[in-house]
Design a protein around this motif. Structure first.
Motif, PDB file in Angstrom:
ATOM      1  N   GLY A  41       0.747  -1.213   0.219  1.00 10.97           N
ATOM      2  CA  GLY A  41      -0.205  -0.098   0.044  1.00 10.97           C
ATOM      3  C   GLY A  41       1.065   1.108  -0.050  1.00 10.97           C
ATOM      4  N   ARG A  42       0.790   2.169   0.887  1.00 10.62           N
ATOM      5  CA  ARG A  42       1.648   3.239   1.175  1.00 10.62           C
ATOM      6  C   ARG A  42       2.879   2.972   2.100  1.00 10.62           C
ATOM      7  NH1 ARG A  42      -3.098   7.515   3.456  1.00 10.62           N
ATOM      8  NH2 ARG A  42      -1.204   9.074   3.050  1.00 10.62           N
ATOM      9  N   GLY A  43       3.084   1.715   2.539  1.00 14.16           N
ATOM     10  CA  GLY A  43       4.273   1.556   2.975  1.00 14.16           C
ATOM     11  C   GLY A  43       4.429   1.848   4.463  1.00 14.16           C
ATOM     12  N   GLN A  44       3.480   2.272   5.007  1.00 15.78           N
ATOM     13  CA  GLN A  44       3.562   2.805   6.480  1.00 15.78           C
ATOM     14  C   GLN A  44       3.375   1.894   7.492  1.00 15.78           C
ATOM     15  OE1 GLN A  44       0.071   5.736   5.309  1.00 15.78           O
ATOM     16  NE2 GLN A  44       1.494   7.454   5.754  1.00 15.78           N
ATOM     17  N   ASN A  45       2.567   0.928   7.064  1.00 19.21           N
ATOM     18  CA  ASN A  45       2.241  -0.552   8.055  1.00 19.21           C
ATOM     19  C   ASN A  45       3.062  -1.503   7.812  1.00 19.21           C
ATOM     20  OD1 ASN A  45       1.164  -2.249   9.544  1.00 19.21           O
ATOM     21  ND2 ASN A  45      -0.937  -2.371   8.642  1.00 19.21           N
ATOM     22  N   LYS A  46       4.200  -1.457   8.968  1.00 20.91           N
ATOM     23  CA  LYS A  46       5.321  -2.443   8.687  1.00 20.91           C
ATOM     24  C   LYS A  46       4.906  -3.958   9.205  1.00 20.91           C
ATOM     25  CE  LYS A  46       8.929   0.889   9.804  1.00 20.91           C
ATOM     26  NZ  LYS A  46      10.078   1.457  10.587  1.00 20.91           N
ATOM     27  N   SER A  47       3.686  -4.072   9.965  1.00 20.14           N
ATOM     28  CA  SER A  47       3.243  -5.480  10.140  1.00 20.14           C
ATOM     29  C   SER A  47       2.842  -5.987   8.567  1.00 20.14           C
ATOM     30  CB  SER A  47       2.036  -5.245  10.901  1.00 20.14           C
ATOM     31  OG  SER A  47       0.963  -4.813  10.222  1.00 20.14           O
ATOM     32  N   LEU A  48       2.675  -5.431   7.581  1.00 23.80           N
ATOM     33  CA  LEU A  48       2.466  -6.047   6.341  1.00 23.80           C
ATOM     34  C   LEU A  48       3.570  -6.461   5.608  1.00 23.80           C
ATOM     35  CD1 LEU A  48      -0.044  -3.298   4.584  1.00 23.80           C
ATOM     36  CD2 LEU A  48      -0.763  -5.520   5.985  1.00 23.80           C
ATOM     37  N   TYR A  49       4.876  -6.013   6.079  1.00 26.27           N
ATOM     38  CA  TYR A  49       6.137  -6.375   5.670  1.00 26.27           C
ATOM     39  C   TYR A  49       6.313  -7.775   5.710  1.00 26.27           C
ATOM     40  CZ  TYR A  49       7.470  -1.403   5.714  1.00 26.27           C
ATOM     41  OH  TYR A  49       7.802  -0.139   5.351  1.00 26.27           O
ATOM     42  N   SER A  50       5.731  -8.572   6.825  1.00 28.34           N
ATOM     43  CA  SER A  50       6.016  -9.827   7.204  1.00 28.34           C
ATOM     44  C   SER A  50       5.001 -10.943   6.539  1.00 28.34           C
ATOM     45  CB  SER A  50       6.614 -10.154   8.593  1.00 28.34           C
ATOM     46  OG  SER A  50       5.084  -9.814   9.180  1.00 28.34           O
ATOM     47  N   ARG A  51       4.037 -10.204   5.677  1.00 27.34           N
ATOM     48  CA  ARG A  51       3.070 -11.231   5.443  1.00 27.34           C
ATOM     49  C   ARG A  51       3.460 -11.943   3.937  1.00 27.34           C
ATOM     50  NH1 ARG A  51      -2.617  -8.202   4.717  1.00 27.34           N
ATOM     51  NH2 ARG A  51      -2.546  -8.144   6.794  1.00 27.34           N
ATOM     52  N   THR A  52       3.435 -13.189   4.055  1.00 28.39           N
ATOM     53  CA  THR A  52       4.053 -13.908   2.992  1.00 28.39           C
ATOM     54  C   THR A  52       2.819 -14.063   1.936  1.00 28.39           C
ATOM     55  OG1 THR A  52       5.389 -15.470   4.181  1.00 28.39           O
ATOM     56  CG2 THR A  52       4.546 -16.044   1.839  1.00 28.39           C
ATOM     57  N   VAL A  53       3.161 -13.474   0.634  1.00 23.34           N
ATOM     58  CA  VAL A  53       2.200 -13.192  -0.487  1.00 23.34           C
ATOM     59  C   VAL A  53       2.565 -14.330  -1.513  1.00 23.34           C
ATOM     60  CG1 VAL A  53       1.412 -11.570  -2.367  1.00 23.34           C
ATOM     61  CG2 VAL A  53       2.210 -10.837  -0.129  1.00 23.34           C
ATOM     62  N   CYS A  54       1.385 -15.145  -1.730  1.00 17.99           N
ATOM     63  CA  CYS A  54       1.408 -16.153  -2.713  1.00 17.99           C
ATOM     64  C   CYS A  54      -0.103 -16.532  -3.001  1.00 17.99           C
ATOM     65  CB  CYS A  54       2.243 -17.625  -1.975  1.00 17.99           C
ATOM     66  SG  CYS A  54       1.219 -18.119  -0.669  1.00 17.99           S
ATOM     67  N   PRO A  55      -0.743 -15.675  -3.761  1.00 15.54           N
ATOM     68  CA  PRO A  55      -2.139 -15.693  -4.253  1.00 15.54           C
ATOM     69  C   PRO A  55      -2.684 -16.938  -5.066  1.00 15.54           C
ATOM     70  CG  PRO A  55      -0.976 -14.420  -5.790  1.00 15.54           C
ATOM     71  CD  PRO A  55      -0.139 -14.633  -4.690  1.00 15.54           C
ATOM     72  N   ALA A  56      -3.380 -17.635  -4.246  1.00 14.75           N
ATOM     73  CA  ALA A  56      -4.079 -19.230  -4.748  1.00 14.75           C
ATOM     74  C   ALA A  56      -4.592 -18.959  -6.075  1.00 14.75           C
ATOM     75  CB  ALA A  56      -4.924 -19.978  -3.703  1.00 14.75           C
ATOM     76  N   PRO A  72       8.271 -15.845  -4.901  1.00 20.68           N
ATOM     77  CA  PRO A  72       9.661 -15.291  -4.119  1.00 20.68           C
ATOM     78  C   PRO A  72       8.961 -14.081  -3.160  1.00 20.68           C
ATOM     79  CG  PRO A  72       9.905 -14.565  -6.207  1.00 20.68           C
ATOM     80  CD  PRO A  72       8.863 -15.460  -6.438  1.00 20.68           C
ATOM     81  N   GLN A  73       9.617 -13.891  -2.137  1.00 18.74           N
ATOM     82  CA  GLN A  73       9.497 -12.736  -1.312  1.00 18.74           C
ATOM     83  C   GLN A  73      10.736 -12.111  -1.211  1.00 18.74           C
ATOM     84  OE1 GLN A  73       6.008 -12.784   0.079  1.00 18.74           O
ATOM     85  NE2 GLN A  73       6.064 -14.600  -1.393  1.00 18.74           N
ATOM     86  N   ARG A  74      10.595 -10.871  -1.675  1.00 20.96           N
ATOM     87  CA  ARG A  74      11.967 -10.150  -1.777  1.00 20.96           C
ATOM     88  C   ARG A  74      12.553  -9.706  -0.393  1.00 20.96           C
ATOM     89  NH1 ARG A  74       8.588  -8.016  -5.799  1.00 20.96           N
ATOM     90  NH2 ARG A  74       8.226  -5.998  -4.786  1.00 20.96           N
ATOM     91  N   ARG A  75      13.735  -9.167  -0.190  1.00 23.09           N
ATOM     92  CA  ARG A  75      14.365  -9.032   0.951  1.00 23.09           C
ATOM     93  C   ARG A  75      13.413  -8.119   1.979  1.00 23.09           C
ATOM     94  NH1 ARG A  75      19.775  -6.656  -1.066  1.00 23.09           N
ATOM     95  NH2 ARG A  75      18.698  -6.485  -3.056  1.00 23.09           N
ATOM     96  N   GLY A  76      13.164  -8.622   3.158  1.00 22.94           N
ATOM     97  CA  GLY A  76      12.462  -7.883   4.094  1.00 22.94           C
ATOM     98  C   GLY A  76      11.175  -7.929   4.045  1.00 22.94           C
ATOM     99  N   ARG A  77      10.800  -8.744   2.994  1.00 23.20           N
ATOM    100  CA  ARG A  77       9.238  -9.049   2.987  1.00 23.20           C
ATOM    101  C   ARG A  77       8.995 -10.600   3.135  1.00 23.20           C
ATOM    102  NH1 ARG A  77       6.262  -5.958  -0.275  1.00 23.20           N
ATOM    103  NH2 ARG A  77       4.223  -7.250   0.189  1.00 23.20           N
ATOM    104  N   GLY A  78       7.746 -10.835   3.583  1.00 20.82           N
ATOM    105  CA  GLY A  78       7.356 -12.318   4.055  1.00 20.82           C
ATOM    106  C   GLY A  78       8.392 -12.657   5.228  1.00 20.82           C
ATOM    107  N   LYS A  79       8.831 -13.931   4.928  1.00 21.95           N
ATOM    108  CA  LYS A  79       9.920 -14.394   6.012  1.00 21.95           C
ATOM    109  C   LYS A  79      11.354 -14.410   5.426  1.00 21.95           C
ATOM    110  CE  LYS A  79       6.259 -15.496   8.349  1.00 21.95           C
ATOM    111  NZ  LYS A  79       5.358 -14.988   7.305  1.00 21.95           N
ATOM    112  N   SER A  80      11.471 -13.535   4.353  1.00 20.29           N
ATOM    113  CA  SER A  80      12.944 -13.332   3.677  1.00 20.29           C
ATOM    114  C   SER A  80      13.646 -12.677   4.733  1.00 20.29           C
ATOM    115  CB  SER A  80      12.767 -12.656   2.491  1.00 20.29           C
ATOM    116  OG  SER A  80      12.290 -13.525   1.412  1.00 20.29           O
ATOM    117  N   GLY A  81      15.210 -12.756   4.960  1.00 20.33           N
ATOM    118  CA  GLY A  81      16.062 -12.162   5.790  1.00 20.33           C
ATOM    119  C   GLY A  81      16.311 -10.838   4.833  1.00 20.33           C
TER     120      GLY A  81
END
Length: 255
Positions: A41-56, A72-81
């Motif tokens: 979204g606007r990048g303000q909600n850091k809790s969204l960074y850790s959400r793994t995205v894999c649309p069924a 793939p989850q890019r750096r800092g997204r999902g569970k990526s380092g």
């Protein structure tokens, strides 16, 4: 359909990327798509960074066609380092409208794509002659641009509602077309699927991006659907277009 997860090395030392995989039931090697997530979204909600995205809806579509889908989850997204650094403002207010910061964030995403492609080249279950790249929102523009930046890698590139900066930034009129233009040297046909009522990108802006891409030598088809930014979740609006596109890729491979 079962999803599997693994971690692979990123280009950054000691950082690993999370990748979710959807595979057909039969034995490989499989034609394979890399499907890229968007922003938060606007990048303000850091809790969204850790959400793994894999649309069924995407995984199901490609697995039913006999393709393997990698998310793939890019750096800092999902569970990526690593740190998430795709164009965030220094003051922590979200995504920056500054052109230089935005482009640097895009280049960081390109580094992660390079790592994913290196990984795919080492896999025996991937049909190396049948690779496609696709994505939604930031992942859509990344996919079109990356295919041109790394020609002779992909058979196709698919863009759902692509753009790097939304219309809340005046600079989106500069950043988005300049990034899309990088995809022109790919030499492959591309598919652009855009919602006519997208809250981030006006349809006129999207058509302008496509025209800029064509003027630079790119090839593709542009589809405007009666939907907003959630177009990807309405396959009734795009399945026939994507079917035709994928069939065209298959025909060209057999010719």
């Amino acid at each position: 359909m079962k999803y599997q997860k693994f971690f692979m090395p990123a280009g950054e030392a000691e950082v690993r990327l999370e990748v979710v995989v959807a595979k057909p039931q039969h034995e490989g090697p499989y034609p394979t798509i890399i499907f890229n997530h968007g922003s938060t979204g606007r990048g303000q909600n850091k809790s969204l960074y850790s959400r793994t995205v894999c649309p069924a809806v995407v995984g199901n579509y490609f697995v039913e066609r006999g393709w393997m889908a990698l998310f793939p989850q890019r750096r800092g997204r999902g569970k990526s380092g690593g740190n998430y650094g795709e164009g965030l403002a220094p003051d922590g207010s979200g995504y920056s409208c500054n052109v230089e910061i935005a482009i640097a964030g895009f280049e960081r995403a390109v580094e992660d794509m390079d790592a994913v492609v290196r990984h795919l080249r080492e896999r025996t279950d991937v049909d190396q002659e049948q690779l496609v790249i696709g994505g939604v929102s930031r992942g859509g523009i990344l996919s079109i641009a990356y295919a041109g930046m790394r020609p002779n890698t992909f058979r196709g590139a698919i863009n759902f509602n692509g753009g790097w900066l939304g219309r809340g930034c005046l600079s989106h009129e500069v950043v988005n077309p300049s990034i899309f233009e990088r995809g022109a040297p790919s030499g492959i046909s591309t598919l652009w699927l855009h919602g006519s009522y997208d809250q981030y990108y006006r349809i006129g802006h999207c058509r302008g991006n496509f025209e800029r891409f064509l003027s630079a030598g790119g090839q593709g088809k542009f589809v405007a659907a009666p939907m907003g930014h959630a177009l990807m979740f309405k396959p009734a609006l795009w399945k026939s277009h994507l079917d035709q596109y994928m069939d065209g890729i298959a025909i060209s491979q057999k010719s």
